[in-house]
Design a protein around this motif. Structure first.
Motif, short mmCIF file in Angstrom:
data_model
loop_
_atom_site.label_atom_id
_atom_site.label_comp_id
_atom_site.label_asym_id
_atom_site.label_seq_id
_atom_site.Cartn_x
_atom_site.Cartn_y
_atom_site.Cartn_z
N VAL A 1 42.88 77.57 8.05
CA VAL A 1 42.55 76.90 9.31
C VAL A 1 41.62 75.72 9.03
CG1 VAL A 1 41.32 77.17 11.50
CG2 VAL A 1 42.90 78.94 10.73
N GLN A 2 40.66 75.89 8.15
CA GLN A 2 39.75 74.80 7.82
C GLN A 2 40.49 73.64 7.16
OE1 GLN A 2 36.89 76.83 5.40
NE2 GLN A 2 35.71 77.57 7.14
N VAL A 3 41.42 73.95 6.27
CA VAL A 3 42.21 72.91 5.61
C VAL A 3 43.05 72.17 6.64
CG1 VAL A 3 44.11 72.52 4.00
CG2 VAL A 3 42.22 74.00 3.35
N ALA A 4 43.66 72.91 7.56
CA ALA A 4 44.48 72.28 8.60
C ALA A 4 43.64 71.37 9.49
CB ALA A 4 45.18 73.36 9.43
N ILE A 5 42.43 71.80 9.83
CA ILE A 5 41.55 70.97 10.66
C ILE A 5 41.15 69.71 9.91
CG2 ILE A 5 39.24 70.87 11.69
CD1 ILE A 5 39.62 73.81 12.46
N LEU A 6 40.83 69.83 8.63
CA LEU A 6 40.45 68.65 7.85
C LEU A 6 41.61 67.67 7.71
CD1 LEU A 6 38.27 70.27 5.04
CD2 LEU A 6 37.51 68.82 6.93
N ILE A 7 42.82 68.18 7.50
CA ILE A 7 43.98 67.30 7.40
C ILE A 7 44.23 66.59 8.73
CG2 ILE A 7 46.50 67.29 7.13
CD1 ILE A 7 46.13 69.44 4.98
N ALA A 8 44.12 67.32 9.83
CA ALA A 8 44.31 66.71 11.15
C ALA A 8 43.25 65.65 11.41
CB ALA A 8 44.27 67.78 12.23
N LEU A 9 42.03 65.91 10.99
CA LEU A 9 40.95 64.93 11.16
C LEU A 9 41.22 63.68 10.34
CD1 LEU A 9 38.14 64.38 12.38
CD2 LEU A 9 37.18 65.41 10.33
N ALA A 10 41.65 63.85 9.11
CA ALA A 10 41.95 62.69 8.26
C ALA A 10 43.09 61.86 8.82
CB ALA A 10 42.28 63.16 6.84
N ILE A 11 44.12 62.52 9.33
CA ILE A 11 45.26 61.79 9.90
C ILE A 11 44.84 61.04 11.16
CG2 ILE A 11 47.49 62.12 11.06
CD1 ILE A 11 48.04 64.34 9.00
N SER A 12 44.06 61.69 12.02
CA SER A 12 43.64 61.01 13.25
C SER A 12 42.71 59.84 12.96
CB SER A 12 43.02 61.99 14.23
OG SER A 12 42.05 62.78 13.62
N LEU A 13 41.83 59.99 11.98
CA LEU A 13 40.98 58.85 11.60
C LEU A 13 41.82 57.72 11.02
CD1 LEU A 13 37.83 60.56 10.05
CD2 LEU A 13 37.97 59.25 12.17
N GLY A 14 42.85 58.07 10.28
CA GLY A 14 43.75 57.05 9.75
C GLY A 14 44.45 56.28 10.86
N PHE A 15 44.88 56.98 11.91
CA PHE A 15 45.53 56.30 13.04
C PHE A 15 44.54 55.44 13.81
CE2 PHE A 15 48.97 59.65 13.04
CZ PHE A 15 49.97 58.77 12.66
N ILE A 16 43.32 55.92 13.96
CA ILE A 16 42.32 55.17 14.72
C ILE A 16 41.94 53.88 13.99
CG2 ILE A 16 39.91 55.20 15.51
CD1 ILE A 16 40.33 58.21 16.10
N PHE A 17 41.73 53.97 12.67
CA PHE A 17 41.27 52.81 11.91
C PHE A 17 42.38 52.18 11.08
CE2 PHE A 17 37.41 55.43 12.44
CZ PHE A 17 36.65 54.51 13.14
N ARG A 18 43.63 52.33 11.52
CA ARG A 18 44.77 51.83 10.77
C ARG A 18 44.70 50.33 10.52
NH1 ARG A 18 50.20 53.27 13.45
NH2 ARG A 18 49.16 52.11 15.10
#
Length: 49
Positions: free
Chosen positions: A16-33
């Motif tokens: 669950v922690q890995v999934a949350i970290l991956i989701a956070l990284a992807i969302s930050l990537g979309f925000i600061f694309r």
């Protein structure tokens, strides 16, 4: 009580922690694309020039 044991499983919590970290990284990537793309383009332009 079987579901309660599942909540306390260490391996499940790590997943669950890995999934949350991956989701956070992807969302930050979309925000600061745009900023990330501009940084990479400028970096490669400086390296080539």
């Amino acid at each position: 009580m079987k579901w309660f044991k599942g909540l306390r499983d260490k391996r499940g919590m790590e997943m669950v922690q890995v999934a949350i970290l991956i989701a956070l990284a992807i969302s930050l990537g979309f925000i600061f694309r745009a900023q990330i793309t501009a940084f990479i383009n400028n970096t490669f332009a400086d390296l080539n020039g």
